[in-house]
Design a protein around this motif. Sequence first.
Motif, PDB file in Angstrom:
ATOM      1  N   ASN A  78       0.833  -1.207   0.000  1.00 33.81           N
ATOM      2  CA  ASN A  78       0.000   0.000   0.000  1.00 33.81           C
ATOM      3  C   ASN A  78       0.865   1.255   0.000  1.00 33.81           C
ATOM      4  OD1 ASN A  78      -2.304  -1.533  -0.005  1.00 33.81           O
ATOM      5  ND2 ASN A  78      -2.684  -1.344   2.176  1.00 33.81           N
ATOM      6  N   HIS A  80       3.790   1.523  -1.193  1.00 23.45           N
ATOM      7  CA  HIS A  80       4.396   1.608  -2.526  1.00 23.45           C
ATOM      8  C   HIS A  80       3.438   2.290  -3.500  1.00 23.45           C
ATOM      9  CE1 HIS A  80       7.061   0.371  -5.759  1.00 23.45           C
ATOM     10  NE2 HIS A  80       6.027  -0.123  -6.411  1.00 23.45           N
ATOM     11  N   PHE A  81       2.168   1.892  -3.482  1.00 24.52           N
ATOM     12  CA  PHE A  81       1.180   2.507  -4.373  1.00 24.52           C
ATOM     13  C   PHE A  81       0.947   3.978  -4.026  1.00 24.52           C
ATOM     14  CE2 PHE A  81      -0.280  -1.950  -5.160  1.00 24.52           C
ATOM     15  CZ  PHE A  81       0.039  -1.953  -6.512  1.00 24.52           C
ATOM     16  N   ILE A  82       0.958   4.307  -2.750  1.00 26.53           N
ATOM     17  CA  ILE A  82       0.788   5.698  -2.332  1.00 26.53           C
ATOM     18  C   ILE A  82       1.972   6.529  -2.839  1.00 26.53           C
ATOM     19  CG2 ILE A  82       0.824   7.230  -0.316  1.00 26.53           C
ATOM     20  CD1 ILE A  82      -0.847   5.043   1.131  1.00 26.53           C
ATOM     21  N   ILE A  84       3.886   5.921  -5.450  1.00 27.19           N
ATOM     22  CA  ILE A  84       3.752   6.060  -6.906  1.00 27.19           C
ATOM     23  C   ILE A  84       2.703   7.114  -7.238  1.00 27.19           C
ATOM     24  CG2 ILE A  84       2.945   4.881  -9.007  1.00 27.19           C
ATOM     25  CD1 ILE A  84       4.297   2.347  -7.923  1.00 27.19           C
ATOM     26  N   GLY A  85       1.577   7.063  -6.564  1.00 31.73           N
ATOM     27  CA  GLY A  85       0.520   8.051  -6.793  1.00 31.73           C
ATOM     28  C   GLY A  85       0.986   9.458  -6.490  1.00 31.73           C
ATOM     29  N   PHE A  86       1.713   9.612  -5.397  1.00 36.32           N
ATOM     30  CA  PHE A  86       2.233  10.922  -5.007  1.00 36.32           C
ATOM     31  C   PHE A  86       3.224  11.438  -6.053  1.00 36.32           C
ATOM     32  CE2 PHE A  86       5.304  13.578  -2.639  1.00 36.32           C
ATOM     33  CZ  PHE A  86       4.429  14.558  -2.205  1.00 36.32           C
ATOM     34  N   THR A  87       4.104  10.559  -6.507  1.00 31.54           N
ATOM     35  CA  THR A  87       5.093  10.938  -7.520  1.00 31.54           C
ATOM     36  C   THR A  87       4.421  11.359  -8.817  1.00 31.54           C
ATOM     37  OG1 THR A  87       6.671   9.382  -6.557  1.00 31.54           O
ATOM     38  CG2 THR A  87       7.135  10.148  -8.793  1.00 31.54           C
ATOM     39  N   ILE A  88       3.446  10.611  -9.257  1.00 36.82           N
ATOM     40  CA  ILE A  88       2.710  10.961 -10.480  1.00 36.82           C
ATOM     41  C   ILE A  88       2.001  12.299 -10.305  1.00 36.82           C
ATOM     42  CG2 ILE A  88       0.754  10.307 -11.948  1.00 36.82           C
ATOM     43  CD1 ILE A  88       1.661   7.381 -11.562  1.00 36.82           C
ATOM     44  N   SER A  89       1.406  12.524  -9.146  1.00 38.28           N
ATOM     45  CA  SER A  89       0.721  13.799  -8.880  1.00 38.28           C
ATOM     46  C   SER A  89       1.693  14.978  -8.955  1.00 38.28           C
ATOM     47  CB  SER A  89       0.055  13.782  -7.501  1.00 38.28           C
ATOM     48  OG  SER A  89      -0.905  12.768  -7.436  1.00 38.28           O
TER      49      SER A  89
END
Length: 111
Positions: A78, A80-82, A84-89
């Motif tokens: 979880n 890790h996904f957070i 990745i999401g933060f980096t993309i944002s």
Amino acid sequence: MTFIKPKDPIIAQLLFELGNINAINYDVKSGLEVYLVAKEYGYTSDLIDKRIEYFEKLQSKAEFKNSKEKAKRKVSSNAHFILIGFTISILLLIIFSIYIYKKNKNQSSLS
């Protein structure tokens, strides 16, 4: 064993030995299952009772550790996904900011 009904001392002894082999070479759970069948066939001793008690404790510790590690992996996944999401944002925000900056710069140079 299909033809030999429970309370046979020879089968009980063989099952006890098979339980030892399974517990040592495969896993504790299968060893425990065979020990219980050995008892059903009439194997009685303090040794089998001690081994069953020991392997049940060992099995419960392994199950607890496995569930703990599974929960840890889930939290790690979880996170890790957070990340990745933060980096993309952040990347999208930077791209959008550059787009707005260039758009404003072009409009001010036209005036």
